[in-house]
Design a protein around this motif. Structure first.
Motif, PDB file in Angstrom:
ATOM      1  N   GLY A 256      80.826  41.515  38.908  1.00 16.53           N
ATOM      2  CA  GLY A 256      81.624  42.530  38.231  1.00 16.53           C
ATOM      3  C   GLY A 256      81.531  43.922  38.825  1.00 16.53           C
ATOM      4  O   GLY A 256      82.062  44.862  38.263  1.00 16.53           O
TER       5      GLY A 256
ATOM      6  N   ASP B 122      78.753  42.883  33.750  1.00 15.26           N
ATOM      7  CA  ASP B 122      80.083  42.369  33.421  1.00 15.26           C
ATOM      8  C   ASP B 122      80.187  42.420  31.907  1.00 15.26           C
ATOM      9  O   ASP B 122      79.383  41.816  31.197  1.00 15.26           O
TER      10      ASP B 122
ATOM     11  N   HIS C 192      84.657  34.055  30.844  1.00 14.18           N
ATOM     12  CA  HIS C 192      85.278  35.365  30.658  1.00 14.18           C
ATOM     13  C   HIS C 192      85.814  35.414  29.233  1.00 14.18           C
ATOM     14  O   HIS C 192      86.360  34.416  28.747  1.00 14.18           O
TER      15      HIS C 192
END
Lengths: 414, 414
Positions: free
Chosen positions: B207, B258, B310
């Motif tokens: 990320g 992230d 995600h």
């Protein structure tokens, strides 16, 4: 099963809503059993927006780069129209100019189509798909992206129709067809059901903005029957085709006008053979389009030349002549802007010698001063003061018997 | 004379003013004597605008059409940048993906570059021109326009550098390089002067949004030295290259994070060999990227599996598993959103076994609850509650000795 090429201009694809409408219309043609190849312009104001971006960078943006820039406009249109067709359940295939095999020469900004390899389009048609080709663009032999310049999308449509030997080419636009005069100026103008290629060419060249002259020329050369009709209204349009199928008795088919005319007079040029050649070669070198030309005697040794140009080209034209004063040897330049050109067009004219006289009489009876005249086999044009153009168009429209009867107008307006 | 590939992202070419700045920078590189190939993204919000148009037409726009649509964005950029260079007196040559010979496979929306034919680019370079290639796009063997998906322009730049055997590939972006952590979260983060491909790959995957992992992978495979630097500030960037040239004493090189993590627990799956294969194959079929995976015993006959995805993919992932309940035979699904992942990355880590212990201790000392752990040779990642992510990054940054000294910070900020 026939093959139809349909062209939709920038206004017809000006919004997502309109693109969906266009997709519906294409789908209908498909349902009627024809194969369809579509060509589209950039959406509404896209081109203006791109030009503005370029002008923020350069006062005179390079033409090759402009072509790379502007062709994105039609590419957006083909993508969106293909999506809209798929959404309507019709398989479609979007193609840019290079993908559709449209080969042009290398004149960026105003390239001419040299050939179209029909293979990629035929492949998609064979799969039962509708092919959507970006108008206005092509690719040079060197692989550079080119654009066709003004009227480019009409030309793409006609060239595709010719290459694919289509049964007809349908030009969809924001008017319902070709009129005997501009209805905004002559309220009694009526829609023509047919017009010959030659007549349309004159009308197009004379500023009847429906079709670009290049596309008409191309249609005439390749004998592609054209029909101009509305994207928005369900109504028969105007057929543009070979003259032989038409009634010949109508000697004037329409009255055209052009509101952006300027005249330049070059006085006292030496009366030698090479004078005119030199003068007009200089103007051609500067890419200035000269329209009407009139010469007259100045005195025993000198002549005067008057010519008309598009009003935008008046200043550069004057500049070119001044810059070559030495070589040309003229005495003086006079110029006049604020002019217009009105023209009577009709294939029957050549066999009716009274037309010119009738035109001059009716204009002077209406108090309109004629400044220049030019004639061809199928048209007579007069340059007049711009503020009298509307009056002149209406006058000629009536004199040549083109006015639609009150009853017909009422029907058309309902 | 060297050959440099430079890439400018969407923010760097976000306005006409910025495009002019970029042109100046390219011109400077040229003056220093190098040949330059440039690749650019679409201007700022162009892609969003095009996507919005497509979504007005279709809820799920077809990928092939999306590629035709989106590639216009970079085409506008190459045209404008080429104009700006010509305006600055530097000959340039704009090329779309197909013109630059970038051949991809046919996976619309996320195509992979298969080969680049360097001939057209070399031809322009030989003429002394700067070549400007549209990033993110290519053409399939069938002649269809494709896009490379996320990180596409970085990948174009690196692939061009590899194909042209460039001396280096410069990635210009809106930050000045790769930092030991995100400076917005860890104010004491410092810029790295060098980082290895492997470390950068972990940082990118974790990320640190500076470079897309695909481009780093491609650079590593082809041994293309990369440098990440700012489009706006004149300052040395971060070199990404082979590890052997670097100091090995630093065991942790950076802390990445992230913020969009969700966890799904599938409880009571039958303890059979094929269970895990089936579960993750179903998710792969639905194009869901699974990140960390942890398994544990449920009872003698069943196991529990937890995995992270995600956050955007949390719902579809749950759906896929529910839809196959029969086949998978699990008892229950639990899911948790609002999570984050923090990671310590460094090639030296493998020889310093104390790193993991140090990481866990410092996080739990700071009252941060570790929900999942995953390790590789050069990184350790922990999933934690999202609201504790900032604190965790700062904590680890300090613990691993990455904090820039006050004096250095003062200099950097001046």
């Amino acid at each position: 099963m026939g093959l139809v090429v349909q062209k939709f201009g920038g206004t017809s694809v000006g919004s997502v809503e309109r693109i969906k409408k266009v997709a519906e219309r294409i789908a209908r043609t498909r349902e009627e059993g024809d194969q369809v190849v579509v060509t589209v312009s950039a959406m509404g104001k896209t081109t203006d927006r791109l030009v503005a971006l370029a002008e923020e960078i350069s006062d005179d943006p390079p033409r090759r780069e402009m072509d790379v820039l502007l062709t994105t406009g039609e590419q957006v249109s083909i993508a969106l129209l293909s999506m809209a067709l798929l959404e309507a359940g019709v398989e479609a295939c979007p193609m840019t100019g290079w993908q559709a095999g449209i080969r042009t020469n290398e004149v960026h900004g105003s390239a001419r189509i040299e050939q179209i390899d029909p293979t990629p389009i035929l492949k998609c048609l064979d799969r039962g798909e509708i092919v959507i080709v970006a108008g206005f663009q092509g690719v040079s032999e060197e692989g550079e992206i080119t654009t066709l310049g003004r009227g480019g999308s009409d030309t793409t449509a006609v060239a595709l129709a010719a290459a694919l030997k289509a049964d007809r080419c349908e030009i969809y636009t924001d008017v319902t067809g070709v009129f005997t005069a501009d209805p905004r100026i002559a309220p009694k103008a009526g829609k023509l059901s047919e017009i010959s290629f030659e007549e349309m060419l004159e009308m197009a060249n004379l500023g009847a903005g429906v079709l670009h002259p290049r596309s008409v020329e191309c249609a005439m050369t390749h004998q592609v029957p054209l029909v101009v009709r509305s994207s928005f209204v369900e109504e028969e349009g105007t057929w543009v085709k070979e003259a032989d199928s038409m009634e010949e008795e109508l000697n004037v088919r329409g009255v055209a006008h052009d509101l952006d005319v300027a005249r330049i007079k070059v006085l006292g040029l030496p009366n030698r053979t090479e004078t005119l050649t030199r003068l007009f070669q200089k103007l051609a070198d500067a890419r200035i389009n000269v329209d009407m030309i009139v010469t007259s005697e100045h005195d025993d040794e000198r002549i005067d030349v008057a010519f008309s140009v598009h009003e935008q080209e008046w200043e550069p034209a004057g500049q070119v002549i001044e810059n070559h004063q030495q070589e040309l040897g003229h005495l003086k330049i006079l110029s006049e802007t604020g002019l217009a050109k009105v023209s009577a067009v009709g294939a029957g004219m050549v066999t009716h010698p009274g037309v010119a006289a009738k035109m001059f009489t009716s204009l002077s009876d209406a108090g309109i001063r004629i400044k220049m005249v030019s004639t061809s086999e199928i048209k007579i044009s007069c340059v007049i003061p711009r503020e009298q153009a509307g009056k002149a168009v209406r006058e000629l429209h009536t004199v040549f018997g083109l006015d639609v009867k009150e009853s017909a107008l009422a029907t058309a307006g309902s």
